[in-house]
Design a protein around this motif. Structure first.
Motif, mmCIF file in Angstrom:
data_model
loop_
_atom_site.group_PDB
_atom_site.id
_atom_site.type_symbol
_atom_site.label_atom_id
_atom_site.label_comp_id
_atom_site.label_asym_id
_atom_site.label_seq_id
_atom_site.Cartn_x
_atom_site.Cartn_y
_atom_site.Cartn_z
ATOM 1 N N PRO A 187 0.819 -1.228 0.000
ATOM 2 C CA PRO A 187 0.000 0.000 0.000
ATOM 3 C C PRO A 187 0.845 1.266 0.000
ATOM 4 C CG PRO A 187 -0.919 -1.600 1.522
ATOM 5 C CD PRO A 187 0.420 -2.135 1.107
ATOM 6 N N ALA A 188 1.898 1.287 0.829
ATOM 7 C CA ALA A 188 2.768 2.469 0.869
ATOM 8 C C ALA A 188 3.527 2.636 -0.437
ATOM 9 C CB ALA A 188 3.748 2.359 2.035
ATOM 10 N N ALA A 189 3.942 1.510 -1.042
ATOM 11 C CA ALA A 189 4.668 1.587 -2.306
ATOM 12 C C ALA A 189 3.784 2.152 -3.410
ATOM 13 C CB ALA A 189 5.181 0.201 -2.695
ATOM 14 N N LEU A 190 2.524 1.758 -3.427
ATOM 15 C CA LEU A 190 1.607 2.283 -4.431
ATOM 16 C C LEU A 190 1.320 3.767 -4.193
ATOM 17 C CD1 LEU A 190 -0.911 -0.700 -4.623
ATOM 18 C CD2 LEU A 190 0.703 0.008 -6.408
ATOM 19 N N GLU A 191 1.247 4.154 -2.937
ATOM 20 C CA GLU A 191 0.958 5.551 -2.607
ATOM 21 C C GLU A 191 2.130 6.464 -2.952
ATOM 22 O OE1 GLU A 191 -0.168 8.371 1.271
ATOM 23 O OE2 GLU A 191 -0.065 6.177 1.483
ATOM 24 N N HIS A 192 3.334 6.004 -2.636
ATOM 25 C CA HIS A 192 4.519 6.854 -2.797
ATOM 26 C C HIS A 192 5.344 6.526 -4.047
ATOM 27 C CE1 HIS A 192 3.765 8.499 1.169
ATOM 28 N NE2 HIS A 192 3.743 7.285 1.683
ATOM 29 N N GLY A 193 4.959 5.445 -4.741
ATOM 30 C CA GLY A 193 5.664 5.095 -5.970
ATOM 31 C C GLY A 193 6.988 4.406 -5.759
ATOM 32 N N ALA A 194 7.206 3.825 -4.573
ATOM 33 C CA ALA A 194 8.509 3.200 -4.331
ATOM 34 C C ALA A 194 8.464 2.213 -3.170
ATOM 35 C CB ALA A 194 9.572 4.251 -4.053
ATOM 36 N N PHE A 195 9.169 1.102 -3.342
ATOM 37 C CA PHE A 195 9.573 0.262 -2.224
ATOM 38 C C PHE A 195 10.916 0.802 -1.734
ATOM 39 C CE2 PHE A 195 6.833 -2.826 -4.408
ATOM 40 C CZ PHE A 195 6.182 -3.425 -3.342
ATOM 41 N N THR A 204 15.024 -9.794 -7.089
ATOM 42 C CA THR A 204 15.525 -8.626 -6.370
ATOM 43 C C THR A 204 14.344 -7.726 -6.020
ATOM 44 O OG1 THR A 204 15.814 -7.270 -8.338
ATOM 45 C CG2 THR A 204 17.666 -8.715 -7.724
ATOM 46 N N LEU A 205 14.572 -6.770 -5.154
ATOM 47 C CA LEU A 205 13.498 -5.835 -4.826
ATOM 48 C C LEU A 205 13.178 -4.921 -6.003
ATOM 49 C CD1 LEU A 205 14.295 -4.988 -1.100
ATOM 50 C CD2 LEU A 205 12.757 -6.727 -2.048
ATOM 51 N N SER A 206 14.152 -4.684 -6.869
ATOM 52 C CA SER A 206 13.873 -3.929 -8.099
ATOM 53 C C SER A 206 12.934 -4.717 -9.001
ATOM 54 C CB SER A 206 15.176 -3.619 -8.840
ATOM 55 O OG SER A 206 15.963 -2.706 -8.115
ATOM 56 N N GLU A 207 13.140 -6.017 -9.074
ATOM 57 C CA GLU A 207 12.255 -6.862 -9.893
ATOM 58 C C GLU A 207 10.862 -6.940 -9.289
ATOM 59 O OE1 GLU A 207 15.717 -9.756 -11.796
ATOM 60 O OE2 GLU A 207 14.692 -10.347 -9.949
ATOM 61 N N LEU A 208 10.785 -6.965 -7.969
ATOM 62 C CA LEU A 208 9.476 -6.920 -7.311
ATOM 63 C C LEU A 208 8.750 -5.629 -7.655
ATOM 64 C CD1 LEU A 208 7.352 -7.899 -5.233
ATOM 65 C CD2 LEU A 208 8.742 -6.815 -3.455
ATOM 66 N N ALA A 209 9.455 -4.505 -7.586
ATOM 67 C CA ALA A 209 8.852 -3.213 -7.918
ATOM 68 C C ALA A 209 8.386 -3.186 -9.368
ATOM 69 C CB ALA A 209 9.847 -2.088 -7.656
ATOM 70 N N ALA A 210 9.187 -3.745 -10.269
ATOM 71 C CA ALA A 210 8.816 -3.769 -11.687
ATOM 72 C C ALA A 210 7.551 -4.591 -11.904
ATOM 73 C CB ALA A 210 9.968 -4.327 -12.518
ATOM 74 N N GLU A 211 7.422 -5.690 -11.174
ATOM 75 C CA GLU A 211 6.227 -6.527 -11.310
ATOM 76 C C GLU A 211 4.998 -5.787 -10.804
ATOM 77 O OE1 GLU A 211 4.215 -9.592 -12.758
ATOM 78 O OE2 GLU A 211 6.406 -9.449 -12.859
ATOM 79 N N GLY A 264 -0.267 -0.935 -13.131
ATOM 80 C CA GLY A 264 -0.355 0.184 -14.048
ATOM 81 C C GLY A 264 0.166 1.476 -13.458
ATOM 82 N N LYS A 265 0.769 1.406 -12.270
ATOM 83 C CA LYS A 265 1.349 2.581 -11.626
ATOM 84 C C LYS A 265 2.870 2.427 -11.580
ATOM 85 C CE LYS A 265 -2.672 3.335 -8.625
ATOM 86 N NZ LYS A 265 -3.133 3.479 -7.214
ATOM 87 N N THR A 266 3.571 3.516 -11.733
ATOM 88 C CA THR A 266 5.027 3.452 -11.676
ATOM 89 C C THR A 266 5.494 3.272 -10.237
ATOM 90 O OG1 THR A 266 5.256 4.868 -13.626
ATOM 91 C CG2 THR A 266 7.177 4.666 -12.177
ATOM 92 N N VAL A 267 6.174 2.157 -9.991
ATOM 93 C CA VAL A 267 6.735 1.854 -8.671
ATOM 94 C C VAL A 267 8.181 1.441 -8.879
ATOM 95 C CG1 VAL A 267 6.611 0.398 -6.607
ATOM 96 C CG2 VAL A 267 4.496 1.121 -7.749
ATOM 97 N N VAL A 268 9.088 2.046 -8.135
ATOM 98 C CA VAL A 268 10.505 1.743 -8.252
ATOM 99 C C VAL A 268 11.009 1.211 -6.915
ATOM 100 C CG1 VAL A 268 10.851 3.511 -10.014
ATOM 101 C CG2 VAL A 268 11.215 4.073 -7.592
ATOM 102 N N ALA A 314 18.769 -3.819 0.511
ATOM 103 C CA ALA A 314 19.240 -5.099 -0.002
ATOM 104 C C ALA A 314 20.073 -4.974 -1.272
ATOM 105 C CB ALA A 314 18.048 -6.024 -0.262
ATOM 106 N N LYS A 315 20.218 -3.762 -1.779
ATOM 107 C CA LYS A 315 20.942 -3.549 -3.038
ATOM 108 C C LYS A 315 20.374 -4.484 -4.114
ATOM 109 C CE LYS A 315 25.100 -2.032 -0.635
ATOM 110 N NZ LYS A 315 24.726 -0.601 -0.778
ATOM 111 N N GLY A 316 21.245 -5.249 -4.791
ATOM 112 C CA GLY A 316 20.765 -6.174 -5.815
ATOM 113 C C GLY A 316 20.666 -7.600 -5.315
ATOM 114 N N GLY A 317 20.602 -7.741 -3.997
ATOM 115 C CA GLY A 317 20.521 -9.076 -3.416
ATOM 116 C C GLY A 317 19.258 -9.798 -3.849
#
Length: 284
Positions: free
Chosen positions: A149-157, A201-208, A214-218, A161-164
C-alpha cells in the motif's frame, strides 16, 4: 496425534488446513496461547489445547499423547529462545517422539542477526535428543507485500538489499512442506533449506508491481541505517526495525538466496510464483 504450535497464526492455520487434506480432524492438536481465538478449529473437530510459549507449565499438558509436533518459531524476536527451549523441554517431558522446527534459511552460516536465535534453537533441539527435522524457511513473499500500500501511494519500495536476490516463497508453500514432514517418514535428522524456485531482487518486485498495477513503482535502495530510520518512522519497535534492516543488508550479501530446489522437491510441485502473490495482493 499431530500437534501444531502457534496454530492460530497465519502459518499455523495454513499447516492445519493442509493436514486436514489427509489427516482426520480428531488426530490434530492445535496448541494455542488463547483458546478463545480458536473456536473455529474446535467446531471442525480439531482438539484445541492451551499452550503458551511464555508459560512453560501449560506446554507439557498440551503435548500429552502427541506423536509429532511442529514447533513454529515465536514472533517475539530477540526474546524467543527461552520460549523455544520451553516447548522443546515440554516435548521431552511429554515423550514426543518427533519434532519439526521452522528455522531460517542458512541459519548455521547466515550473517543476519535474525538467524542467531534460530541457530541456537537448532542447537537446543540437537542436544535434547528428540528425533527432529529442521525446516529452514526463506523469507515469506507475503512479508515483502506488507509494504505494497505504501509503495503504491509513494511510488517506491524502500530497503537496504541492493541487488541481493530473495528466494522468498509463499506461506502456503512452507505450510505444505511442514505438513509433508509431519505426515511422512524419513525426515528425522534432516535439515531442509526451503526456498522458492525463482528468486527476485526488490527492483524486480517493484517492476512486477508496476506492470500489474499500471502505476510506476521503483525500488529505492538505502543504507542500513537509513532504512532502519524509515522502519522506526513507520511505527515499528526500534529492536525489530534494527533486525529487519540488518536482514536486508545480509540479503545484499546473498543470505536470503538459495537455488537448491529442496522446497519444490519436498512438496512435489513448483513453488507459487511471486507474480501470482502480487496479483492476489492487488486484487487482480
Amino acid at each position: 496425534m499431530y500437534a501444531v504450535t502457534g496454530a492460530t497464526g497465519q502459518l499455523g492455520r495454513l499447516v492445519i488446513e493442509t493436514l486436514l487434506e489427509t489427516i482426520p480432524a480428531n488426530r490434530i492438536v492445535a496448541v494455542v496461547r488463547n483458546p478463545a481465538k480458536a473456536h473455529d478449529l474446535t467446531d471442525r473437530g480439531i482438539t484445541v489445547r492451551e499452550g503458551d510459549y511464555s508459560r512453560p507449565d501449560t506446554l507439557a499438558p498440551a503435548l500429552a499423547g502427541v506423536e509429532k509436533i511442529l514447533l513454529i518459531s515465536s514472533t517475539e524476536v530477540s526474546g524467543r529462545l527461552p520460549q523455544h527451549r520451553a516447548v522443546i523441554d515440554a516435548a521431552g517431558w511429554a515423550g514426543v517422539p518427533f519434532l519439526a522446527y521452522t528455522s531460517m534459511l542458512h541459519a548455521d552460516t547466515s550473517p543476519a542477526r535474525l538467524a542467531i536465535e534460530h541457530r541456537q534453537t537448532e542447537e537446543i533441539i540437537e542436544a535434547s535428543g528428540i528425533p527432529a527435522v529442521i525446516l529452514r524457511n526463506g523469507w515469506y513473499t507475503e512479508n515483502h507485500l506488507l509494504a505494497l500500500p505504501a509503495a503504491l501511494e509513494h511510488g517506491a519500495f524502500v530497503g537496504a538489499a541492493k541487488g541481493g536476490r530473495f528466494s522468498s516463497a509463499a506461506r502456503k508453500d512452507y505450510a505444505a512442506a511442514a505438513a509433508v514432514v509431519l505426515t511422512s517418514d524419513g525426515h528425522a535428522g534432516r535439515t531442509y533449506e526451503l526456498a522458492s524456485d525463482h528468486a527476485f531482487t526488490l527492483s524486480e518486485l517493484a517492476a512486477e508491481v508496476s506492470q500489474l498495477s499500471g502505476k510506476t513503482v521503483v525500488y529505492n535502495d538505502l543504507s542500513g541505517a537509513d532504512y532502519e530510520s524509515v522502519l522506526t518512522g513507520a511505527g515499528l519497535p526500534a529492536d525489530l526495525a534494527a533486525l529487519l534492516a540488518d536482514a536486508d543488508v545480509a540479503a545484499s550479501r546473498g543470505a536470503l538466496f538459495d537455488d537448491g530446489g529442496a522446497l519444490r522437491l519436498l512438496i512435489g510441485r513448483p513453488t507459487i510464483p511471486m507474480q501470482n502473490l502480487v496479483a492476489t495482493a492487488l486484487g487482480i
